[in-house]
Design a protein around this motif. Structure first.
Motif, PDB file in Angstrom:
ATOM      1  N   UNK A  37      -3.341  14.002  -5.566  1.00 51.17           N
ATOM      2  CA  UNK A  37      -3.385  12.810  -6.406  1.00 51.17           C
ATOM      3  C   UNK A  37      -4.579  11.921  -6.071  1.00 51.17           C
ATOM      4  N   UNK A  38      -5.273  11.504  -7.123  1.00 49.74           N
ATOM      5  CA  UNK A  38      -6.352  10.526  -6.979  1.00 49.74           C
ATOM      6  C   UNK A  38      -5.988   9.195  -7.630  1.00 49.74           C
ATOM      7  N   UNK A  39      -5.076   9.238  -8.606  1.00 47.59           N
ATOM      8  CA  UNK A  39      -4.657   8.013  -9.290  1.00 47.59           C
ATOM      9  C   UNK A  39      -3.163   8.069  -9.554  1.00 47.59           C
ATOM     10  N   UNK A  40      -2.423   7.055  -9.058  1.00 51.79           N
ATOM     11  CA  UNK A  40      -0.979   6.967  -9.246  1.00 51.79           C
ATOM     12  C   UNK A  40      -0.656   5.617  -9.874  1.00 51.79           C
ATOM     13  N   UNK A  41      -0.087   5.642 -11.093  1.00 54.35           N
ATOM     14  CA  UNK A  41       0.221   4.419 -11.822  1.00 54.35           C
ATOM     15  C   UNK A  41       1.704   4.428 -12.207  1.00 54.35           C
ATOM     16  N   UNK A  42       2.463   3.534 -11.582  1.00 54.16           N
ATOM     17  CA  UNK A  42       3.894   3.419 -11.866  1.00 54.16           C
ATOM     18  C   UNK A  42       4.257   1.985 -12.218  1.00 54.16           C
ATOM     19  N   UNK A  43       3.271   1.150 -12.554  1.00 52.84           N
ATOM     20  CA  UNK A  43       3.541  -0.267 -12.767  1.00 52.84           C
ATOM     21  C   UNK A  43       4.377  -0.507 -14.026  1.00 52.84           C
ATOM     22  N   UNK A  44       5.001  -1.693 -14.050  1.00 53.99           N
ATOM     23  CA  UNK A  44       5.777  -2.168 -15.196  1.00 53.99           C
ATOM     24  C   UNK A  44       6.907  -1.215 -15.551  1.00 53.99           C
ATOM     25  N   UNK A  45       7.746  -0.935 -14.545  1.00 53.92           N
ATOM     26  CA  UNK A  45       8.993  -0.211 -14.719  1.00 53.92           C
ATOM     27  C   UNK A  45      10.094  -1.030 -14.062  1.00 53.92           C
ATOM     28  N   UNK A  46      11.193  -0.402 -13.693  1.00 51.12           N
ATOM     29  CA  UNK A  46      12.277  -1.100 -13.006  1.00 51.12           C
ATOM     30  C   UNK A  46      12.608  -0.376 -11.702  1.00 51.12           C
ATOM     31  N   UNK A  47      11.592   0.105 -11.023  1.00 52.04           N
ATOM     32  CA  UNK A  47      11.785   0.868  -9.798  1.00 52.04           C
ATOM     33  C   UNK A  47      12.258  -0.034  -8.671  1.00 52.04           C
ATOM     34  N   UNK A  48      13.097   0.529  -7.813  1.00 46.10           N
ATOM     35  CA  UNK A  48      13.642  -0.222  -6.675  1.00 46.10           C
ATOM     36  C   UNK A  48      13.445   0.602  -5.401  1.00 46.10           C
ATOM     37  N   UNK A  49      13.964   0.079  -4.306  1.00 43.94           N
ATOM     38  CA  UNK A  49      13.846   0.783  -3.029  1.00 43.94           C
ATOM     39  C   UNK A  49      12.482   0.573  -2.396  1.00 43.94           C
ATOM     40  N   UNK A  50      12.239   1.311  -1.325  1.00 42.48           N
ATOM     41  CA  UNK A  50      11.014   1.142  -0.566  1.00 42.48           C
ATOM     42  C   UNK A  50       9.923   2.110  -1.028  1.00 42.48           C
ATOM     43  N   UNK A  51       8.694   1.744  -0.727  1.00 39.28           N
ATOM     44  CA  UNK A  51       7.575   2.664  -0.965  1.00 39.28           C
ATOM     45  C   UNK A  51       7.691   3.782   0.061  1.00 39.28           C
ATOM     46  N   UNK A  52       7.790   5.031  -0.385  1.00 37.16           N
ATOM     47  CA  UNK A  52       8.044   6.110   0.587  1.00 37.16           C
ATOM     48  C   UNK A  52       6.873   6.290   1.550  1.00 37.16           C
ATOM     49  N   UNK A  53       7.198   6.578   2.800  1.00 30.70           N
ATOM     50  CA  UNK A  53       6.155   6.823   3.808  1.00 30.70           C
ATOM     51  C   UNK A  53       5.340   8.065   3.482  1.00 30.70           C
ATOM     52  N   UNK A  54       5.918   8.963   2.668  1.00 27.14           N
ATOM     53  CA  UNK A  54       5.209  10.205   2.318  1.00 27.14           C
ATOM     54  C   UNK A  54       3.961   9.953   1.486  1.00 27.14           C
ATOM     55  N   UNK A  55       3.787   8.720   1.011  1.00 29.27           N
ATOM     56  CA  UNK A  55       2.580   8.403   0.242  1.00 29.27           C
ATOM     57  C   UNK A  55       1.342   8.666   1.089  1.00 29.27           C
ATOM     58  N   UNK A  56       1.486   8.613   2.395  1.00 30.35           N
ATOM     59  CA  UNK A  56       0.361   8.879   3.294  1.00 30.35           C
ATOM     60  C   UNK A  56      -0.149  10.305   3.217  1.00 30.35           C
ATOM     61  N   UNK A  57       0.631  11.216   2.625  1.00 27.36           N
ATOM     62  CA  UNK A  57       0.182  12.607   2.477  1.00 27.36           C
ATOM     63  C   UNK A  57      -0.843  12.775   1.353  1.00 27.36           C
ATOM     64  N   UNK A  58      -0.909  11.778   0.447  1.00 27.12           N
ATOM     65  CA  UNK A  58      -1.818  11.857  -0.702  1.00 27.12           C
ATOM     66  C   UNK A  58      -3.200  11.376  -0.273  1.00 27.12           C
TER      67      UNK A  58
END
Length: 971
Positions: free
Chosen positions: A463-484
């Motif tokens: 992944x070079x670009x991740x766009x999830x804005x303007x939704x209703x997501x909850x919870x924490x930002x996963x630590x696995x994001x560091x793999x990208x």
């Protein structure tokens, strides 16, 4: 020395007797002599012609030379890509048996002589991809009878295409593309009925296609792309039955497609994109059964695609995007088994996403900006396993799709780009997205997705670009994001995310843009974030983060807005000092009689007037603060007295469309904020603080301050009070400006009025102004070509919007173009001339138009009406400034250089490409840079009526940019 030798040989040939000449030809014939004369005019930095030796008996063994084995005379000169420069010498005229001359991909300059095409046996002439320039004389081709192929492509020739071309009766291929030819197509060109290939693309040709094309019965390919041609596509084109390729794109053709085209059953490519064609896509299109590429994008076609499209079983690419096509796609298209790319975006298609699309094994499927409804489940479920492995790009954004994202999305293992944004999708993000190992872009923004971001997302490590804005997501930002590890852009804003920022975020060393604003994030920012050396944006505003901001790197210059609305966050950018850790106070036991370390000895306990050092420091600090408060108060009183007694207090006043207000007394000033209830009180000190001054212009000084809610603003303190209209007229004009909203215009947020003091309150733009980026920036922060083009286009759009509302800027210059955090331009200081009682030329030129070089010439002529064309002139100067990196007027030791004149002179000499900013080191597309500079020169025409309007400028810029879409960004 070589030239002297050749000259001596020529003189010798003239002086010696015929018997001597005959003897000399045994070792040094006309071919050697001609080639040596040619070499003498050539620079050969790579030593490619080192084998050319005048002492040889024959040139047939020289590099690039081919001889007829029977006559031993030179028949071909092929020097393609030899890195040669200089002029093409007339010495080649001695090569009387030459059949092919190819000097392509070199750096030859100057004009070409008509004698070249007059060689009796010459069949092929290829001078493409050089720097040849000038006009070609009208009689240039009069003696070109034997020529079969001519290519002058990718040079800098200008003027009209010579009418004498019709003398080349044997011509089978003509390529004059990528030059600067202008005027009409020569009418005699259709008399060349042996022509098989015609390429006049990428020039400045205009007018209609002349009649007579029906006689071109040998024509296989015609390319007139990217000119200024107009009128209808001629009926006669259907008579060219052998046509394989037709490209008439990027012109101004109108009308419907001629029915005669259905007879072109051998045609493989039909490219008509970016014209103004109308009507429906005809039913007869199915008769063109050999079509492999059909591109009708960017026209005005309407109605449904015909069922006959299913007959195009050889079709590999279908692009009908940016039209007005409606209804469903015909099911018959499921028979197009060779289809690889389908682009129907930017239309009015309705119904469900067609299931057959995912059965064909397409590489690219683009349905964005239509009116599709329904869900994705049925469409994905119908796809075949082998078909799922082929899809590379899927874009169904900006539709009306509903339902959940199916788990089957993870089966498209080759997917590189997935865009489902701006729909009404619900449910969780499927964990199967982690199976997409090749995914570069994932955009699920602006839907109604809920639940948490799946931990499995870290499996999409490309992944070079991740766009999830303007939704209703909850919870924490996963630590696995560091793999990208390839991630460049991360946008999770406007959700309900909680918990701390994962420390693994600091592992994403390539990150440039991060937006986590408007969530419920808590905790302390990881200190390791300072190691992200490529950050350009890091927005964590409107969260519940706490503690001290990281110190160092990007965070030393982070925008206050990017960290605002985090009540417990501290640091300079947050405008809140962090609490210091003080030592514990010394506790004294009055009953103790022992001398304990750290206590006061008994002998001095009774002396209560003796104070500790820390107490003395505290008292001193308090005294200094009191003195400072008194000094500032006195200074404020003096300044207010000097400006106006009535400006002593600020009064909020409401209006029909503005925020509610409150007043203090009848003699106070009046403050109006156009949206929201903003606390202005904390910013008033900035007007007295030189450290907050951002700059000065013809209308006054601009200061930066922060409002009570932490929002930074820019305040312009007008210094033309004596010229300003009455309060009623002033407020009427300012409120009009306050209603202007455009992404390329700086927004006016409010104003303050007293008879002697007027303030304008603007949004604060963090990126500085264009002048600083071009003339004061370091090489590290140098604007790339794409960034420069985007600034030019954005500025044009902003001005076009102003002119549409009958607002003239009058003061366009690079310091009035601000750059926001995303690199987009915003035009500032517009509309201020409307605050003056009259548009007096002296006032405009002396008070406002302060920057030398941008002023239109009509300001000096009282008989010429001032219109929005004066802005167009200033914009033209600005364009040349951006492209060249030079100021509008530069003073040398004994000369003054006017930028417009310099570029215009370079264009006339065919050297305009050399004007591009040298700091770009050649990393720019000449096919964009040269037309942009030409457009700048057109905008700076001395006659206002010859300048285009800004709406036309925007259209021209978008036409210049279009061929570059999809290419990698030049940096």
């Amino acid at each position: 020395m070589e030239m002297r030798k050749v000259f001596g040989i020529v003189i010798l040939c003239i002086l010696v007797s015929p018997i001597s000449v005959k003897a000399l030809n045994l070792s040094f014939n006309d071919d050697i002599l001609g080639l040596m004369v040619f070499k003498a005019d050539v620079q050969d930095p790579q030593g490619k012609l080192v084998s050319w030796n005048e002492e040889d008996d024959s040139p047939c063994g020289w590099d690039g030379i081919h001889c007829n084995p029977r006559s031993n005379r030179v028949s071909q000169i092929v020097l393609d890509g030899f890195g040669l420069s200089g002029k093409i010498s007339r010495g080649l005229m001695r090569l009387q048996f030459l059949r092919k001359l190819s000097l392509a991909k070199n750096n030859f300059t100057g004009s070409i002589s008509s004698s070249v095409v007059q060689l009796a046996y010459l069949r092929i002439l290829d001078l493409s991809e050089n720097n040849l320039f000038g006009t070609i004389p009208g009689d240039f081709f009069e003696q070109c009878g034997p020529l079969r192929s001519i290519s002058l492509a990718k040079n800098k020739f200008s003027g009209k295409v010579p009418e004498s071309l019709n003398s080349c009766v044997a011509l089978g291929s003509l390529n004059l593309s990528s030059n600067q030819f202008s005027g009409l197509l020569p009418s005699g060109i259709w008399s060349l009925n042996g022509l098989r290939s015609l390429d006049l693309s990428d020039n400045l040709l205009d007018g209609e296609i002349p009649v007579g094309i029906e006689g071109m019965y040998n024509l296989r390919a015609i390319n007139l792309r990217k000119n200024h041609l107009k009128g209808e596509v001629p009926d006669g084109i259907g008579s060219c039955l052998l046509l394989r390729s037709i490209d008439l794109s990027e012109n101004y053709f109108t009308g419907e497609l001629p029915k005669t085209m259905q007879m072109l059953s051998l045609c493989n490519e039909l490219i008509l994109k970016h014209n103004a064609l109308v009507g429906t896509v005809p039913e007869w299109i199915g008769e063109m059964k050999s079509l492999e590429m059909l591109d009708l994008s960017g026209n005005n076609f309407s109605g449904q695609l015909p069922n006959s499209a299913g007959k195009l079983q050889s079709l590999k690419l279908l692009n009908v995007s940016r039209n007005g096509i409606s209804g469903d796609l015909p099911k018959s298209m499921s028979s197009c088994v060779n289809l690889m790319a389908l682009d129907v975006s930017h239309n009015s298609l309705t119904g469900d996403l067609p299931p057959w699309v995912f059965k064909l094994g397409l590489r690219q499927v683009l349905f964005s900006e239509n009116k599709l409804s329904g869900g994705l489940k049925n469409a994905f479920a119908s796809s075949l396993d082998n078909s799922r492995q082929k899809l590379l790009a899927l874009d169904i954004s900006r539709n009306e799709l509903a339902g959940e994202i199916p788990l089957a999305i993870g089966d498209f293992h080759s997917l590189q780009s997935l865009n489902l944004s701006r729909n009404s999708l619900v449910g969780n993000i499927p964990e199967t997205v982690g199976h997409l190992k090749s995914l570069d872009v994932l955009d699920l923004s602006e839907n109604q997705l809920n639940g948490s971001i799946p931990l499995e997302l870290g499996g999409a490590y490309s992944l070079r670009e991740l766009k999830l804005e303007k939704n209703a997501l909850t919870g924490e930002i996963p630590t696995s994001i560091g793999n990208c590890s390839a991630l460049l852009s991360l946008s999770l804003s406007h959700n309900g995310l909680t918990g701390p920022l994962p420390a693994t975020l600091a592992k994403l060393s390539k990150l440039q843009n991060v937006d986590l604003s408007f969530n419920k994030l808590t905790g302390i920012l990881p200190k390791q974030l300072v190691n992200l050396g490529h950050l350009e944006l890091f927005n964590i505003s409107h969260n519940q983060l706490k503690g001290e901001l990281p110190s160092g790197g990007f965070f030393n210059t982070i925008s206050p807005y990017s960290v605002s609305a985090n009540p417990s966050l501290c640091g300079a950018a947050a405008n809140r000092s962090c609490p210091t850790v003080l030592p514990k106070p010394i506790v004294l036991n009055p009953n103790s009689t022992e001398s304990i370390p750290g206590t006061i000895p008994p002998t001095v306990r009774h002396e209560k007037k003796i104070l500790s050092i820390s107490a003395l420091i505290a008292i001193s600090a308090a005294a200094i603060i009191v003195v400072g408060v008194i000094a500032i108060t006195v200074l404020n009183l003096r300044v207010r007295s000097a400006t106006s007694h009535s400006a002593a207090t600020l009064t909020f006043s409401g209006g029909d469309d503005y925020s509610p207000s409150q007043s203090t007394d009848a003699n106070s000033g009046k403050l109006v904020m156009f949206s929201g209830e903003l606390d202005f009180s904390t910013g008033s000190h900035a007007l007295l603080n030189k450290d907050c001054e951002l700059g000065r212009g013809g209308f006054g000084a601009v200061y930066r301050t922060v409002l009570g809610d932490g929002m930074p603003v820019a305040i312009k303190k007008l210094t033309v009070s004596g010229l300003v209209k009455s309060q009623v007229d002033f407020e009427k004009e300012v409120k009009k400006l306050g209603k202007i909203h455009h992404p390329n215009l700086v927004a006016l947020q409010g104003y303050y009025w007293t008879p002697s003091l007027q303030l304008l309150i603007y949004e604060f733009i963090t990126g500085g102004n264009l002048y600083q980026h071009i003339h004061e920036g370091s090489s590290k922060n140098l604007l790339s070509w794409n960034e420069r083009f985007n600034v030019i286009l954005g500025t044009a759009k902003g001005l076009a919007n102003l002119h549409q509302m009958n607002i003239i800027h009058y003061n366009l210059k690079s310091s009035n173009i601000l750059i926001d955090s995303s690199g987009d331009p915003k035009v500032a200081d517009y509309g201020l001339a409307r605050l003056l009682p009259m548009l007096d030329r002296y006032v405009l030129s002396s008070k406002i138009q302060s920057a030398l070089g941008y002023m239109a010439p009509e300001f000096a002529c009282k008989t010429v009406k001032i219109t929005d064309k004066c802005d167009v002139y200033g914009f033209g100067v600005l364009v040349l400034e951006i492209v060249t990196g030079k100021k509008p007027v530069e003073y040398m030791e004994d000369d003054v250089i006017v930028l417009c004149d310099m570029v215009r002179g370079a264009l006339e000499e065919g050297k305009v490409e050399e004007c591009v900013d040298k700091r770009l080191h050649g990393k720019f597309p000449a096919e964009e840079a040269i037309p942009v500079m030409k457009l700048g020169l057109i905008c700076t025409s001395q006659v206002p009526s010859n300048r285009p309007n800004m709406a036309e400028v925007v259209n021209l810029l978008e036409m210049i940019r279009w061929p570059s879409e999809g290419q990698e960004e030049l940096v």
